[in-house]
Design an enzyme around this catalytic site. Sequence first.
Site, mmCIF file in Angstrom:
data_model
loop_
_atom_site.group_PDB
_atom_site.id
_atom_site.type_symbol
_atom_site.label_atom_id
_atom_site.label_comp_id
_atom_site.label_asym_id
_atom_site.label_seq_id
_atom_site.Cartn_x
_atom_site.Cartn_y
_atom_site.Cartn_z
ATOM 1 C CB SER A 1 23.333 6.411 -31.856
ATOM 2 O OG SER A 1 22.684 7.615 -31.588
ATOM 3 N NE ARG B 1 32.975 14.267 -23.360
ATOM 4 C CZ ARG B 1 33.970 13.714 -24.038
ATOM 5 N NH1 ARG B 1 35.168 14.227 -23.988
ATOM 6 N NH2 ARG B 1 33.784 12.637 -24.774
#
Length: 540
Positions: free
Chosen positions: A65, A512
Amino acid sequence: MDKETIIAASKKHDIVPGRVYKYGTAGFRMKADLLEGVTFRVGLLAALRSRKLNGQAIGVMITASHNPAVDNGVKIVDPQGDMLEQEWETYATNLVNAPTHEDLVDYFHKLADALKIDLASPGKVIAGRDTRPSGSTLIAALAHSLAATSTTYVDYKILTTPQLHYLTRCINTAGTPGAYGEVSESGYYDKLLQAFSRALRGRKISGGLTVDCANGVGGPKLNELLKRHDSVKTGLKVKVVNDDVLRPEILNLDCGADFVKTRQRAPPNPKPAPGDRWCSLDGDADRLIYYWIDPETGFFMLDGDRIATLAASFIADLARSAGLNGQLRIGVIQTAYANGASTKYIEQHLQLPVVCTPTGVKHLHHAACSFDIGVYFEANGHGTVLFSATAIQTFRTKEPQSPAQKDALDILSALADLINQTVGDAISDMLMVEVILAHKGWTMKDWALTYQDLPNRLVRVEVGNKDLFQTTDAERKLSHPVGCQDEIDKEVKKYTNARSFARASGTENACRVYAEAATRSEADELANKVAVIVRQHGGY
């Protein structure tokens, strides 16, 4: 199925010892030189999966990707073009981690016994890959494992990820009432272009569109589609840039959807002129981000949240115009990373329900299936709109009471064919966006003005042990470490329209931290304060 044959084949494709492999949303993804043995073993699992499902075709896609060219990945596609069933992710992980070739074959046969799979029955696998040079080595390893298990195999060579998903579904639905399309790459282009023309209903697209293809597989495939497209009839004039697949080292380099989303700016080359309409695909063409340069305020990004609200608004309006009020349930699925302003716009202005799921397309896709029309996009631009069999049947069979109702029903039916029903598809989604903008008569500025994003910040925080961080409430709250969420909540209360959450990274020993607030400085300040809390609780 002969054990010695599989062992002999496996010995040609060793795994790298001392590593732990885990099948995730993207399958197995890592540096390409670690993947040859992994891909061989994925072939064994695909052979089992096909036989478990009575010989239906299973897809295997080799891609990484938006990752750099030195990486690659391998993932399995289920018969309807959807992602591998969750329980089988565990089998994939166990099979790939078998320490020896003999252990591998033992586990393979144990799995077949436990799942009551007849190894003498026929199996079928199809495969595709993106433009990475390592793809040919990995495809060879896959082919060897399928030959060793006497599994029928078709290599469709270089494809976008959504094209491989499309072909998998087409093969398994051919000759049935739910036939999805012609089993060929050509059939994919024909289906999209016919649906695109029907969805426009004679309207013309105004202004050109420049498409940045991340120097990935989307470039040659979009060019192939455009060769077949009548731009005079539709008005769609596309300029394709960053479509160089002959220099693999520039794949996703300073371009593509991931670059635009994470850097929050346009690719440096070529440079968009003020007012131009642009979009970027990622390396395997399943993500889409739109943007433009406002002549007054500069770069403005229209990401997955914006595409979701545009699609939901248009489809809900069409459903009302078609007289389907109350007949079909329409919903929007988001993750915790969706901008709070988009959620508010959907719930209050569009008056549609919003469901929040954990991060990962498989979660959004599953939740979208609970609606007659489920719109899902991750903020990174990966998403689609799912139409249930009931919805599609309704569009085709409802008797229109007026020309306006007929128009709306025809457009809805065309959209169900235009929008890839198997997986997020950047080329299909791009055509959808162009249809909607043409119907609404909107410029990029009109689209940008639908709501104002809350300023937000995403921070990566290195921690001693990411596994200490466990979430609840669709990853919006931390359940562990105990007390960490209370401290975050205290900080959030100090700011206007604020929210913040932390979650462990899936691939790195880090967390995150996402924060949003009424102003840029408040969002930055909140993100930094939450990062300190996370660091303190994370063993650093």
